[in-house]
Design a protein around this motif. Structure first.
Motif, short mmCIF file in Angstrom:
data_model
loop_
_atom_site.label_atom_id
_atom_site.label_comp_id
_atom_site.label_asym_id
_atom_site.label_seq_id
_atom_site.Cartn_x
_atom_site.Cartn_y
_atom_site.Cartn_z
N ALA A 1 -89.06 10.97 94.91
CA ALA A 1 -87.79 10.66 94.55
C ALA A 1 -87.44 11.82 93.58
O ALA A 1 -86.39 11.42 93.03
CB ALA A 1 -89.17 9.73 93.28
N SER B 1 -86.22 2.71 94.50
CA SER B 1 -87.24 3.85 94.75
C SER B 1 -88.69 2.84 95.30
O SER B 1 -89.52 3.64 95.60
CB SER B 1 -87.31 4.98 93.44
N PHE C 1 -88.41 7.84 89.51
CA PHE C 1 -87.12 7.72 89.12
C PHE C 1 -86.44 6.87 88.10
O PHE C 1 -85.11 7.37 87.64
CB PHE C 1 -86.93 7.11 90.19
#
Length: 150
Positions: free
Chosen positions: A60, A41, A23
């Motif tokens: 993600a 995340s 991410f």
């Protein structure tokens, strides 16, 4: 210049979990500062809070798909179905390469094995034994090819 896959691998080698590693690689592109990206995340590492369920890199990847191609309409089943089709296709791409999207299966663990909430210490041995840096790279390659078309 590093590829997104290489950046995510470096993030993982620097101690971030799989979801954070992926991410954070794309955060700036979507207007997230580093700290917000890491916090958002952080819960998905270790297959969601180290429960060894869906791989954090895959989670993600799905978050990036939502940012890039997600929907906002609340009652449009056609739009939802199109997005869910994308998510299922992305999952299949990851499965085609790795056999599964489930963390414990990727790591060769039995259900309930090694899912304590206490993270494993990041040592040289850890990095030699863990294939996770390859999974974060795979997620980025899928993102680049099928979501961002880079």
């Amino acid at each position: 210049m590093l590829t997104n896959a290489q950046k995510a691998k470096e993030n993982f080698k620097n101690g971030y979990n799989c979801a954070q590693s992926v991410f954070m690689t794309y955060a700036e592109k979507f207007g997230f500062d580093k700290n917000t990206a890491l916090k958002l995340s952080s819960s998905f590492g270790g297959g969601m809070g180290r429960m060894r369920e869906v791989c954090g890199a895959v989670s993600a990847m799905f978050m990036i798909a939502g940012l890039a191609k997600g929907y906002t309409e609340n009652n449009n089943d056609e739009v939802k179905a199109k997005h869910y089709e994308l998510i299922q296709n992305l999952a299949q791409k990851f499965k085609d390469k790795n056999g599964t999207i489930i963390c414990r299966e990727l790591l060769g663990l039995e259900k309930g094995e090694n899912n304590s909430f206490v993270p494993t210490k990041r040592t040289e041995k850890y990095y030699q034994e863990r294939p996770c840096e390859n999974f974060v790279a795979d997620a980025c390659e899928i993102i680049d090819k099928y979501i961002l078309n880079d």
